[in-house]
Design a protein around this motif. Structure first.
Motif, PDB file in Angstrom:
ATOM      1  N   THR A 175      50.078  45.910  40.818  1.00 30.12           N
ATOM      2  CA  THR A 175      48.862  46.708  40.952  1.00 30.12           C
ATOM      3  C   THR A 175      48.243  46.408  42.306  1.00 30.12           C
ATOM      4  OG1 THR A 175      46.677  47.236  40.033  1.00 30.12           O
ATOM      5  CG2 THR A 175      47.435  44.969  39.789  1.00 30.12           C
ATOM      6  N   ALA A 177      44.488  46.890  44.663  1.00 32.22           N
ATOM      7  CA  ALA A 177      43.046  46.938  44.446  1.00 32.22           C
ATOM      8  C   ALA A 177      42.394  47.676  45.604  1.00 32.22           C
ATOM      9  CB  ALA A 177      42.469  45.533  44.322  1.00 32.22           C
ATOM     10  N   GLN A 182      38.327  46.804  42.688  1.00 38.17           N
ATOM     11  CA  GLN A 182      38.793  47.389  41.440  1.00 38.17           C
ATOM     12  C   GLN A 182      40.311  47.547  41.482  1.00 38.17           C
ATOM     13  OE1 GLN A 182      36.657  48.196  38.759  1.00 38.17           O
ATOM     14  NE2 GLN A 182      35.253  47.023  40.057  1.00 38.17           N
ATOM     15  N   ILE A 220      40.283  39.251  43.213  1.00 39.64           N
ATOM     16  CA  ILE A 220      39.498  39.998  42.230  1.00 39.64           C
ATOM     17  C   ILE A 220      38.898  39.006  41.245  1.00 39.64           C
ATOM     18  CG2 ILE A 220      39.508  41.875  40.552  1.00 39.64           C
ATOM     19  CD1 ILE A 220      40.419  42.719  43.364  1.00 39.64           C
ATOM     20  N   ASP A 223      34.625  41.335  36.458  1.00 38.16           N
ATOM     21  CA  ASP A 223      35.044  42.097  35.273  1.00 38.16           C
ATOM     22  C   ASP A 223      36.564  42.094  35.114  1.00 38.16           C
ATOM     23  OD1 ASP A 223      32.378  42.803  34.733  1.00 38.16           O
ATOM     24  OD2 ASP A 223      32.512  44.555  36.039  1.00 38.16           O
ATOM     25  N   ARG A 226      38.026  43.180  31.611  1.00 36.14           N
ATOM     26  CA  ARG A 226      37.874  44.625  31.412  1.00 36.14           C
ATOM     27  C   ARG A 226      38.897  45.384  32.246  1.00 36.14           C
ATOM     28  NH1 ARG A 226      36.089  48.324  34.564  1.00 36.14           N
ATOM     29  NH2 ARG A 226      35.044  46.865  35.983  1.00 36.14           N
ATOM     30  N   GLN A 227      39.072  44.966  33.479  1.00 37.90           N
ATOM     31  CA  GLN A 227      40.023  45.652  34.343  1.00 37.90           C
ATOM     32  C   GLN A 227      41.459  45.513  33.832  1.00 37.90           C
ATOM     33  OE1 GLN A 227      39.650  45.843  38.597  1.00 37.90           O
ATOM     34  NE2 GLN A 227      37.833  44.526  38.562  1.00 37.90           N
ATOM     35  N   GLU A 230      41.898  47.907  31.040  1.00 36.29           N
ATOM     36  CA  GLU A 230      41.982  49.289  31.518  1.00 36.29           C
ATOM     37  C   GLU A 230      43.343  49.574  32.145  1.00 36.29           C
ATOM     38  OE1 GLU A 230      38.643  49.826  34.088  1.00 36.29           O
ATOM     39  OE2 GLU A 230      37.207  50.019  32.425  1.00 36.29           O
TER      40      GLU A 230
END
Length: 235
Positions: A175, A177, A182, A220, A223, A226-227, A230
């Motif tokens: 991933t 960011a 985010q 990061i 949150d 939560r990320q 998601e």
């Protein structure tokens, strides 16, 4: 986490360490070794031994700096990667996403010594570069324990790593960011197997993660849980 310039952006190889030694996760673009050694020194690791190198995957911006580490540390340095990317890193198989024509064009822009070292290491190899292969779920005896998470999609042998002592996930390119901190999932133009890459993100939910380092995007801490949840829902 290190900061290396790549054009207009920044990439983030990562160092994990203990009292005696340090391990480098990804080596940046060709010619990056000097900057990495300098940042390691600034971080207080001068005098500690480089214990090993771990490649999250085969892309040039992750393996390119390796020839100078090989020259400095010697061929006995443990070098880890997943077996599905080992051939490309060893130079015995073509790279998964970069054509030889495109690679040659990139190499022509490098200083001669850096270019020659890359060619000798990856295109005309006389030895294997990866001398340790890893498996999904394996815990490496490095810096208190690094858990290997096989996260294919970006490349077949892409791995992420979880450092349990600090509850830190090192994603590689599983991933990226954005500038707001985010995580937004894989980078579509560079992720050939999109569905597989999204499925890989679900594995992160199995870990107690408080911090994340994205190779493209950096540190990061906001949150995070939560990320992670998601990301798992993207598929």
């Amino acid at each position: 986490m290190l900061d290396l310039q790549l054009g207009q952006s920044t990439i983030h190889p990562t160092i994990v360490y203990d009292k005696e030694s340090w391990t480098l996760i990804d080596t940046g673009m060709p010619g990056s070794a000097a900057a990495i050694y300098e940042q390691a020194k600034q971080a207080g690791l001068d005098g500690k031994t480089l214990q090993s190198i771990i490649f999250t995957h085969q892309d040039v911006d992750h393996i390119g700096g390796f020839p100078q580490f090989l020259a400095a540390e010697g061929a006995d340095l443990p070098v880890y990667a997943h077996p599905d990317d080992k051939g490309a890193i060893d130079g015995t198989e073509p790279m998964f996403k970069m054509s030889r024509e495109r690679l040659d064009g990139m190499l022509q822009q490098l200083p001669e010594d850096i270019r020659n070292a890359y060619v000798q290491t990856f295109l005309q190899p006389n030895r294997e570069n990866v001398n340790r292969t890893v498996a999904d779920g394996e815990i490496l005896p490095i810096a208190g324990g690094l858990t290997v998470i096989h996260t294919p999609g970006h490349t077949p042998g892409h791995i992420s790593l979880y450092h349990a002592p600090s509850k830190t996930l090192i994603t590689g390119d599983a991933t990226i960011a954005n500038e707001d901190g985010q995580m937004i999932g894989p980078n579509p133009p560079f992720t050939p197997n999109w569905d597989q890459a999204l499925q890989s993100l679900k594995k992160f939910k199995n870990f107690d993660i408080e911090h994340v380092i994205c190779y493209h995007g950096g540190w990061i801490q906001k949150d995070v849980k939560r990320q992670i949840n998601e990301l798992a829902e993207l598929s």
